[in-house]
Design a protein around this motif. Structure first.
Motif, PDB file in Angstrom:
ATOM      1  N   GLU A 371       0.810  -1.213   0.000  1.00  0.00           N
ATOM      2  CA  GLU A 371       0.000   0.000   0.000  1.00  0.00           C
ATOM      3  C   GLU A 371       0.848   1.271   0.000  1.00  0.00           C
ATOM      4  OE1 GLU A 371      -2.643  -0.182   3.282  1.00  0.00           O
ATOM      5  OE2 GLU A 371      -3.711  -1.973   2.555  1.00  0.00           O
ATOM      6  N   ASP A 372       2.152   1.131   0.278  1.00  0.00           N
ATOM      7  CA  ASP A 372       3.027   2.306   0.341  1.00  0.00           C
ATOM      8  C   ASP A 372       4.437   1.859  -0.047  1.00  0.00           C
ATOM      9  OD1 ASP A 372       4.382   4.625   0.793  1.00  0.00           O
ATOM     10  OD2 ASP A 372       3.768   4.868   2.889  1.00  0.00           O
ATOM     11  N   ASP A 373       4.947   2.429  -1.127  1.00  0.00           N
ATOM     12  CA  ASP A 373       6.270   2.032  -1.617  1.00  0.00           C
ATOM     13  C   ASP A 373       7.387   2.419  -0.658  1.00  0.00           C
ATOM     14  OD1 ASP A 373       5.011   1.050  -3.827  1.00  0.00           O
ATOM     15  OD2 ASP A 373       5.381   2.817  -5.084  1.00  0.00           O
ATOM     16  N   GLU A 374       7.156   3.374   0.220  1.00  0.00           N
ATOM     17  CA  GLU A 374       8.192   3.821   1.131  1.00  0.00           C
ATOM     18  C   GLU A 374       8.107   3.143   2.496  1.00  0.00           C
ATOM     19  OE1 GLU A 374       8.001   8.011   1.399  1.00  0.00           O
ATOM     20  OE2 GLU A 374       8.578   8.364  -0.692  1.00  0.00           O
ATOM     21  N   ALA A 375       7.132   2.231   2.668  1.00  0.00           N
ATOM     22  CA  ALA A 375       6.957   1.518   3.939  1.00  0.00           C
ATOM     23  C   ALA A 375       7.361   0.054   3.762  1.00  0.00           C
ATOM     24  CB  ALA A 375       5.513   1.621   4.426  1.00  0.00           C
ATOM     25  N   PHE A 376       7.577  -0.629   4.896  1.00  0.00           N
ATOM     26  CA  PHE A 376       8.063  -2.003   4.863  1.00  0.00           C
ATOM     27  C   PHE A 376       7.270  -2.850   5.857  1.00  0.00           C
ATOM     28  CE2 PHE A 376      11.415   0.826   3.582  1.00  0.00           C
ATOM     29  CZ  PHE A 376      11.966   0.212   2.466  1.00  0.00           C
ATOM     30  N   VAL A 377       7.219  -4.154   5.558  1.00  0.00           N
ATOM     31  CA  VAL A 377       6.534  -5.128   6.413  1.00  0.00           C
ATOM     32  C   VAL A 377       7.518  -6.246   6.749  1.00  0.00           C
ATOM     33  CG1 VAL A 377       4.618  -6.750   6.634  1.00  0.00           C
ATOM     34  CG2 VAL A 377       4.310  -4.620   5.352  1.00  0.00           C
ATOM     35  N   VAL A 378       7.669  -6.523   8.038  1.00  0.00           N
ATOM     36  CA  VAL A 378       8.544  -7.603   8.516  1.00  0.00           C
ATOM     37  C   VAL A 378       7.657  -8.773   8.939  1.00  0.00           C
ATOM     38  CG1 VAL A 378      10.288  -8.280  10.191  1.00  0.00           C
ATOM     39  CG2 VAL A 378      10.287  -5.948   9.268  1.00  0.00           C
ATOM     40  N   ARG A 379       7.924  -9.946   8.351  1.00  0.00           N
ATOM     41  CA  ARG A 379       7.144 -11.140   8.675  1.00  0.00           C
ATOM     42  C   ARG A 379       8.081 -12.206   9.236  1.00  0.00           C
ATOM     43  NH1 ARG A 379       2.344 -10.120   6.029  1.00  0.00           N
ATOM     44  NH2 ARG A 379       2.529  -8.832   4.132  1.00  0.00           N
ATOM     45  N   GLY A 380       7.625 -12.887  10.258  1.00  0.00           N
ATOM     46  CA  GLY A 380       8.421 -13.940  10.868  1.00  0.00           C
ATOM     47  C   GLY A 380       7.853 -14.304  12.225  1.00  0.00           C
ATOM     48  N   GLU A 381       8.065 -15.555  12.636  1.00  0.00           N
ATOM     49  CA  GLU A 381       7.494 -16.020  13.908  1.00  0.00           C
ATOM     50  C   GLU A 381       8.066 -15.255  15.096  1.00  0.00           C
ATOM     51  OE1 GLU A 381       7.222 -20.110  16.596  1.00  0.00           O
ATOM     52  OE2 GLU A 381       8.140 -20.136  14.592  1.00  0.00           O
ATOM     53  N   LYS A 382       9.389 -15.128  15.150  1.00  0.00           N
ATOM     54  CA  LYS A 382       9.996 -14.459  16.302  1.00  0.00           C
ATOM     55  C   LYS A 382       9.642 -12.979  16.374  1.00  0.00           C
ATOM     56  CE  LYS A 382      13.956 -17.436  17.340  1.00  0.00           C
ATOM     57  NZ  LYS A 382      15.432 -17.493  17.454  1.00  0.00           N
ATOM     58  N   PRO A 383       9.860 -12.193  15.297  1.00  0.00           N
ATOM     59  CA  PRO A 383       9.523 -10.760  15.418  1.00  0.00           C
ATOM     60  C   PRO A 383       8.066 -10.527  15.773  1.00  0.00           C
ATOM     61  CG  PRO A 383      10.841 -11.154  13.453  1.00  0.00           C
ATOM     62  CD  PRO A 383      10.459 -12.496  13.983  1.00  0.00           C
ATOM     63  N   GLY A 418      16.435  -0.703   1.835  1.00  0.00           N
ATOM     64  CA  GLY A 418      16.230   0.687   1.456  1.00  0.00           C
ATOM     65  C   GLY A 418      15.498   1.525   2.468  1.00  0.00           C
ATOM     66  N   ALA A 419      15.291   0.999   3.682  1.00  0.00           N
ATOM     67  CA  ALA A 419      14.594   1.767   4.703  1.00  0.00           C
ATOM     68  C   ALA A 419      15.485   2.893   5.206  1.00  0.00           C
ATOM     69  CB  ALA A 419      14.183   0.851   5.865  1.00  0.00           C
ATOM     70  N   GLU A 420      14.861   4.021   5.473  1.00  0.00           N
ATOM     71  CA  GLU A 420      15.566   5.183   6.005  1.00  0.00           C
ATOM     72  C   GLU A 420      14.999   5.516   7.383  1.00  0.00           C
ATOM     73  OE1 GLU A 420      15.061   8.327   3.286  1.00  0.00           O
ATOM     74  OE2 GLU A 420      16.219   7.377   1.657  1.00  0.00           O
ATOM     75  N   PRO A 421      15.788   6.183   8.217  1.00  0.00           N
ATOM     76  CA  PRO A 421      15.250   6.602   9.523  1.00  0.00           C
ATOM     77  C   PRO A 421      13.954   7.400   9.342  1.00  0.00           C
ATOM     78  CG  PRO A 421      17.611   6.944   9.457  1.00  0.00           C
ATOM     79  CD  PRO A 421      17.214   6.536   8.070  1.00  0.00           C
ATOM     80  N   GLY A 422      12.903   6.961  10.019  1.00  0.00           N
ATOM     81  CA  GLY A 422      11.597   7.588   9.889  1.00  0.00           C
ATOM     82  C   GLY A 422      10.650   6.809   8.998  1.00  0.00           C
ATOM     83  N   SER A 423      11.135   5.788   8.274  1.00  0.00           N
ATOM     84  CA  SER A 423      10.261   4.974   7.430  1.00  0.00           C
ATOM     85  C   SER A 423       9.297   4.175   8.293  1.00  0.00           C
ATOM     86  CB  SER A 423      11.093   4.029   6.561  1.00  0.00           C
ATOM     87  OG  SER A 423      11.931   4.744   5.678  1.00  0.00           O
ATOM     88  N   GLN A 424       8.108   3.965   7.769  1.00  0.00           N
ATOM     89  CA  GLN A 424       7.106   3.201   8.501  1.00  0.00           C
ATOM     90  C   GLN A 424       7.358   1.710   8.322  1.00  0.00           C
ATOM     91  OE1 GLN A 424       3.200   4.462   7.321  1.00  0.00           O
ATOM     92  NE2 GLN A 424       3.264   6.296   8.587  1.00  0.00           N
ATOM     93  N   VAL A 425       7.427   0.990   9.439  1.00  0.00           N
ATOM     94  CA  VAL A 425       7.666  -0.457   9.451  1.00  0.00           C
ATOM     95  C   VAL A 425       6.530  -1.116  10.227  1.00  0.00           C
ATOM     96  CG1 VAL A 425       9.233  -2.296  10.161  1.00  0.00           C
ATOM     97  CG2 VAL A 425      10.164  -0.141   9.309  1.00  0.00           C
ATOM     98  N   THR A 426       5.983  -2.195   9.663  1.00  0.00           N
ATOM     99  CA  THR A 426       4.883  -2.931  10.286  1.00  0.00           C
ATOM    100  C   THR A 426       5.354  -4.326  10.649  1.00  0.00           C
ATOM    101  OG1 THR A 426       3.246  -1.715   8.981  1.00  0.00           O
ATOM    102  CG2 THR A 426       2.523  -3.771  10.000  1.00  0.00           C
ATOM    103  N   ILE A 427       5.157  -4.678  11.920  1.00  0.00           N
ATOM    104  CA  ILE A 427       5.490  -6.019  12.409  1.00  0.00           C
ATOM    105  C   ILE A 427       4.312  -6.521  13.233  1.00  0.00           C
ATOM    106  CG2 ILE A 427       7.112  -7.442  13.712  1.00  0.00           C
ATOM    107  CD1 ILE A 427       9.217  -5.331  13.343  1.00  0.00           C
ATOM    108  N   GLY A 428       3.739  -7.631  12.829  1.00  0.00           N
ATOM    109  CA  GLY A 428       2.647  -8.217  13.598  1.00  0.00           C
ATOM    110  C   GLY A 428       1.459  -7.305  13.769  1.00  0.00           C
ATOM    111  N   GLY A 429       1.141  -6.496  12.759  1.00  0.00           N
ATOM    112  CA  GLY A 429      -0.007  -5.606  12.827  1.00  0.00           C
ATOM    113  C   GLY A 429       0.252  -4.292  13.523  1.00  0.00           C
ATOM    114  N   VAL A 430       1.468  -4.068  14.033  1.00  0.00           N
ATOM    115  CA  VAL A 430       1.821  -2.817  14.706  1.00  0.00           C
ATOM    116  C   VAL A 430       2.731  -2.024  13.775  1.00  0.00           C
ATOM    117  CG1 VAL A 430       2.920  -1.777  16.721  1.00  0.00           C
ATOM    118  CG2 VAL A 430       1.628  -3.907  16.964  1.00  0.00           C
ATOM    119  N   THR A 431       2.373  -0.769  13.503  1.00  0.00           N
ATOM    120  CA  THR A 431       3.147   0.099  12.613  1.00  0.00           C
ATOM    121  C   THR A 431       3.800   1.211  13.422  1.00  0.00           C
ATOM    122  OG1 THR A 431       1.601  -0.356  10.804  1.00  0.00           O
ATOM    123  CG2 THR A 431       3.038   1.555  10.564  1.00  0.00           C
TER     124      THR A 431
END
Length: 491
Positions: A371-383, A418-431
């Motif tokens: 939904e946003d080219d400048e945002a990232f999503v981290v997927r994984g059991e531990k995170p 390519g993430a920069e400081p301030g980029s939006q990152v989503t892990i487990g539904g939390v952004t």
């Protein structure tokens, strides 16, 4: 009146794990005696256990929702929370557990067979378990994880060696009542049997079970009559026996056409356990010409017997009323059952299967947010699990999460993506806005309890502000271009 229920959908939820406790030991002349918060208790599992005393899924039909007990929260003085009690649900022998999409999860056969349908959540660690050289008195504890929740389909497939097939009122129930001790309901109208009947038969030294399949008529595999509900009960049968009514008075019916019609329904039915028990077309067949105590029926049986034997079928003329031919039929069924049992491989003791992770597998992935080219999503059991355990109203807990993610390599992977400081990152539904923390392995910054200096306000421009500025610049360029174009037209 009791009901026979052989297919239900249940909604199960395992217990949640208890939260850990953040506590400091205090006593006279020793106000700060170190962290002593206990861990939270684990949530209870939901288990399905085969119980020989249960013969139907009726209880689940009336009470489809089941929830296990949650674990208790940890307390001070190193007291751990109580573990949630497991919820044990008794099911009949022969129950198959499926997902709503039809995937088989478990085939429960044999008394005591257990399947964990939903696992309870882990309890959160207390601050005593989180203490380290760099963080000697943590001012936070981990939250408990929620338990599994899912919808499952339970199907009861009768565990019988021999299955009796036939049109309504062909005499299947009468046959079971005379070759075994079963006492089913018997009448002379269609669909008398509304539930499969099981009987135990002894022939010499062989003991086997016989079940009838009620309501089979042409179109049963498409849902007509009662056949679609009970065809599943023949999936485990080693031998299929056609019971033919030779004394029927219905016009347009004869034994050969009855057998052909039922064979067509069996061919069109796809068993859920086909891979394990083989196709229904491969099961040995026997043909029972029933009610030969009636003179017209005996004449018809003698007339069609050669045609049936020419198909390679073993034919038996019997009468449930006079018990004629029942001994020969019982020993023939026992012979086929023994042949089937001898063909089965010898059972092997269960072995523990260990599936290690591949070498170099980090256990997580970093993807661009669709939904946003400048945002990232981290997927994984531990995170994702670590995010669920974090209390985001505690800065120190958030800092601890950042340390764990950095040690796992998430920050390095975000930088490479390519993430920069301030980029939006989503892990487990939390952004959240990503701010690189201290490198992995470096001691955490010592600050006050419940705080983390790394989470102070930053002068960096956030992703939302940068996106708004980008839109503003694009609007200014469009405005300037339009103005220049207008000036050229004036010239």
């Amino acid at each position: 009146m009791s009901r026979f229920v052989d297919r239900v959908t249940i909604h199960i939820a395992a217990g949640d794990g208890g939260n850990g406790c953040a506590s400091v030991h205090r006593e006279k002349f020793k106000p700060l005696g170190g962290p002593d918060g206990g861990n939270g208790g684990r949530g209870g599992d939901v288990r399905l256990v085969v119980d020989p005393g249960v013969h139907t899924l009726l209880d689940f039909h009336h009470r489809p929702h089941a929830t296990a007990a949650s674990g208790k929260q940890g307390r001070g003085s190193l007291r751990n929370g109580a573990i949630g009690e497991d919820l044990v649900l008794p099911v009949p022998d022969g129950t198959v557990v499926l997902t709503e999409s039809g995937e088989v999860l478990a085939d429960l056969v044999g008394p005591g067979t257990t399947f964990i349908a939903a696992e309870g959540g882990r309890g959160g660690l207390g601050n005593a378990a989180l203490a380290s050289k760099a963080r000697k008195a943590p001012g936070f504890a981990l939250l408990g994880e929620p338990g599994d929740e899912q919808d499952l389909v339970l199907e009861l497939k009768s565990v019988a060696d021999v299955g009796l097939l036939g049109f309504p009122s062909a005499g299947k129930s009468s046959l079971i009542s005379v070759v075994s001790a079963a006492k089913p309901k018997i009448a002379d109208y269609p669909f008398t049997t509304l539930a499969p009947n099981l009987g135990v038969v002894t022939a010499g030294e062989t003991v086997f079970t016989v079940a009838d399949v009620p309501g089979l008529i042409p179109g049963a595999s498409d849902g007509r009559g009662l056949g679609l509900d009970f065809l599943r009960h023949i999936e485990r049968c080693a031998v299929l026996v056609h019971v033919v009514d030779c004394a029927t008075l219905e016009p347009g019916r004869d034994p050969l056409s009855d057998i052909d019609a039922l064979e067509e329904e069996l061919a069109r039915y796809t068993p859920a356990l086909q891979g394990e028990h083989g196709d229904l077309g491969d099961r040995p067949r026997l043909v029972v010409l029933n009610k030969v105590d009636v003179p017209e029926a005996r004449e018809l049986a003698e007339l069609i017997r050669p045609d049936l034997e020419s198909r390679g079928l073993r034919v038996f003329e019997v009468s449930a009323a006079s018990h004629e031919g029942l001994r020969e039929l019982s020993f023939a069924m026992a012979e086929e059952v023994e042949r089937y049992r001898a063909s089965l491989p010898e059972p092997e003791p269960a072995r523990v299967v260990v599936r290690p992770h591949a070498i170099g597998d980090s256990g997580f992935t970093v993807e661009t947010d669709p939904e946003d080219d400048e945002a990232f999503v981290v997927r994984g059991e531990k995170p994702e699990r670590w995010v669920r355990q974090t209390a985001f109203d505690n800065d120190e807990a958030v800092g601890f999460l950042a340390d764990r993610l950095a040690k796992l390599g998430v920050e390095e992977a975000l930088g490479k993506a390519g993430a920069e400081p301030g980029s939006q990152v989503t892990i487990g539904g939390v952004t959240f806005d990503w701010e690189p923390s201290t490198p992995a392995g470096v001691a955490a910054v010592l600050t006050g309890r419940g705080t983390d200096a790394r989470l102070d306000a930053s002068d960096r421009i956030g992703a939302a502000d940068r996106k708004a500025a980008k839109k503003a610049r694009r609007g200014n360029l469009d405005a300037e271009g339009g103005y220049a174009g207008g000036a050229e037209e004036d010239e």
